[in-house]
Design an enzyme around this catalytic site. Structure first.
Site, mmCIF file in Angstrom:
data_model
loop_
_atom_site.group_PDB
_atom_site.id
_atom_site.type_symbol
_atom_site.label_atom_id
_atom_site.label_comp_id
_atom_site.label_asym_id
_atom_site.label_seq_id
_atom_site.Cartn_x
_atom_site.Cartn_y
_atom_site.Cartn_z
ATOM 1 N N PRO A 81 30.936 50.283 31.030
ATOM 2 C CG PRO A 81 31.646 49.905 32.411
ATOM 3 C CD PRO A 81 30.061 49.486 32.204
ATOM 4 N N GLY A 83 35.938 52.025 27.330
ATOM 5 C CA GLY A 83 37.128 53.467 27.263
ATOM 6 C C GLY A 83 37.431 53.815 26.473
ATOM 7 C CE1 TYR A 132 38.568 48.651 35.419
ATOM 8 C CE2 TYR A 132 39.267 49.759 33.932
ATOM 9 C CZ TYR A 132 38.769 49.100 33.641
ATOM 10 O OH TYR A 132 38.461 47.719 33.137
ATOM 11 N NE ARG A 167 42.232 42.885 26.713
ATOM 12 C CZ ARG A 167 41.684 44.112 27.215
ATOM 13 N NH1 ARG A 167 41.469 45.196 27.401
ATOM 14 N NH2 ARG A 167 40.646 44.082 28.298
ATOM 15 C CE LYS A 257 31.139 46.118 33.629
ATOM 16 N NZ LYS A 257 32.939 46.075 33.299
ATOM 17 C CG HIS A 281 36.352 43.172 31.932
ATOM 18 N ND1 HIS A 281 35.999 44.733 32.683
ATOM 19 C CD2 HIS A 281 36.651 44.029 31.233
ATOM 20 C CE1 HIS A 281 36.683 45.181 32.989
ATOM 21 N NE2 HIS A 281 37.304 45.575 30.973
ATOM 22 N NE ARG A 284 37.772 44.270 26.446
ATOM 23 C CZ ARG A 284 38.099 45.206 24.707
ATOM 24 N NH1 ARG A 284 37.740 44.367 24.088
ATOM 25 N NH2 ARG A 284 39.686 46.365 25.121
ATOM 26 C CB SER A 313 30.273 38.900 29.058
ATOM 27 O OG SER A 313 30.614 39.813 30.439
ATOM 28 N N GLY A 314 28.376 39.125 26.342
ATOM 29 C CA GLY A 314 28.535 38.155 24.825
ATOM 30 C C GLY A 314 26.010 38.764 24.402
ATOM 31 N NE ARG A 316 28.580 40.899 20.622
ATOM 32 C CZ ARG A 316 29.603 40.955 21.234
ATOM 33 N NH1 ARG A 316 28.872 41.420 22.933
ATOM 34 N NH2 ARG A 316 30.516 40.938 22.097
ATOM 35 N NE ARG A 336 34.478 42.799 22.443
ATOM 36 C CZ ARG A 336 34.356 41.856 23.763
ATOM 37 N NH1 ARG A 336 33.106 41.580 24.721
ATOM 38 N NH2 ARG A 336 35.368 41.501 24.126
#
Ligand SMILES: Cc1cc2nc3c(=O)[nH]c(=O)nc-3n(C[C@H](O)[C@H](O)[C@H](O)COP(=O)(O)O)c2cc1C
Length: 393
Positions: A81, A83, A132, A167, A257, A281, A284, A313-314, A316, A336
């Site tokens: 997920p 946003g 959430y 952030r 999660k 996350h 993040r 998480s991570g 790639r 990502r």
């Protein structure tokens, strides 16, 4: 328009996304929090693991397909997920959903997404909904009922976000949600006409500026306003009793999660949870978080044979998926990696990201002599002596 086939790996998609998106949007997707320790550490955890190839095995009939919660998936992955897909591409969540359905992997729609779940449900495929939790719990309960009415197969409750993270780069970039057009971000947009014309202007001309369509109605203001909704979202009072209530309400698969401790995983089991996403996350939230991959083995040892473990998480590379499977995950989520694809080419870009990962996972299985995902174990590791501390060290 980028020719997505020219992107040979997720890093190419990332570079293309960086060129297309304004810096503020790109960094919102790409970066993490504070000093970026967790996000870097997530990658190191994968990179540290070395594999040994196995010679002279007939792997000609191999398959990366699997089953998740009793249903088929063409690859041990699902879309995480996020946003932000609707900022990366006009109606980006729809594009991601179409790609996931085509690739036969589940899509998780975020509470914070900008496309109504009804529209996503119409795409079909396997759909999971991420929750959430609002401070006003009945709003979340209504949302759960809405997801159920729309036929979502699974509910994923995110439990690692009691407060909003630091952030700082968003402030430096003049970018944030609610979206306030600062001078810095306006210049940023001017330097990225493909995004400004292809995403922002399309929203403007369609007469509907992106809004958090899956928020309760009272919070569904456009991302230009939305003041206060994020605070209302961050339930720092979320506790196990809430989980019990969600279990009562949700008839389908229920996951948590952001569980990173064996004792929490054992507790989740006692609350009737079907699966957990071992996740920080994507680095993040808490910058000092341990890499998800590093905490996976102890969680797998505690509950791996009793519930479905998913890791994120991570991720790639396809080899990352195989490494996660070896350490006890049944699948991974990608955040990502598939967002970069969406930013570059909408549905085609997201599909490209999935296919790249699939192809790489397939090759890794072939090299290591695994014909099915069930054959993947730590036996393929070099220098692995068990646990989470000794990998390659
Ligand atoms: C831009 C962005 C937005 C995200 N939004 C959400 C969200 O709304 N809900 C949630 O549970 N996780 C969210 N996440 C976290 C992802 O679900 C996932 O845990 C993370 O991206 C995995 O790491 P990866 O990006 O390295 O694959 C978001 C991640 C990114 C990159």
């Amino acid at each position: 328009m980028v020719n997505v086939d020219r992107c040979l790996n997720v890093w190419d998609l990332r570079s293309a996304a960086q060129r297309r998106l304004p810096k503020g949007v790109f960094e919102f997707v790409d970066r993490a929090t504070e000093d970026h320790l967790a996000v870097t550490n997530n990658r190191s955890a994968f990179e540290r693991i070395k594999l040994r190839h196995r010679a002279l095995v007939d792997v000609s009939g191999r398959s990366v397909a699997t089953t998740l919660f009793g249903k088929p998936a063409s690859l041990p992955m699902a879309i995480a997920p996020t946003g932000a897909a609707g900022l990366c591409w006009h109606e980006g969540e729809l594009e991601l959903a179409k790609a996931a359905a085509k690739a036969q992997v589940p899509l998780t729609l975020s509470t914070a997404s900008m496309t109504p779940m009804e529209k996503i449900a119409a795409v079909g495929g396997r759909l999971w909904f991420q929750l959430y939790v609002w401070k006003q719990r009945e709003l979340s309960h209504q949302l759960i009922q809405r997801a159920n009415r729309n036929g979502f197969e699974a509910l994923i409750v995110t439990v690692d976000s009691p407060v909003s993270p630091n952030r700082e780069y968003n402030t430096h970039n003049g970018f944030g949600l609610p979206f306030v057009p600062t001078l810095r971000f306006t210049l940023d947009m001017a330097r990225h006409p493909a995004w400004t014309g292809g995403v922002l202007m399309r929203y403007f001309t369609s007469g509907r500026f992106p809004r958090h369509e899956n928020y309760p109605e009272e919070y569904q203001s456009s991302i230009l306003s939305g003041v206060g909704s994020r605070d209302a979202l961050r339930a720092d009072s979320l506790v196990w009793e809430d989980v019990a209530k969600f279990r009562d309400m949700w008839p389908g698969v229920l996951m948590l999660k952001g569980v990173n401790r064996p004792d929490d995983a054992i507790k989740a089991l006692s609350y009737g949870i079907d699966g957990i996403v071992v996740s920080n996350h994507g680095g993040r939230n808490m910058d000092s978080a341990a890499a998800s991959l590093d905490v996976l083995p102890e969680i797998a040892e505690a509950v791996g044979d009793k519930m479905t473990l998913i890791l994120d998480s991570g991720v790639r590379r396809g080899s990352d998926i195989v490494k996660a499977l070896a350490l006890g995950a049944k699948a991974v989520l990608t955040g990502r990696a598939t967002l970069y694809g969406t930013a570059v080419g909408g549905e085609a870009g997201a599909l490209r990201a999935i296919n790249i990962l699939k192809n790489e996972a397939d090759k890794t299985m072939a090299y290591t002599g695994c014909r099915t995902v069930d054959e993947v174990s730590t036996d393929i590791f070099w220098g692995y002596r068990g646990g989470n501390r000794l990998m390659g060290v």
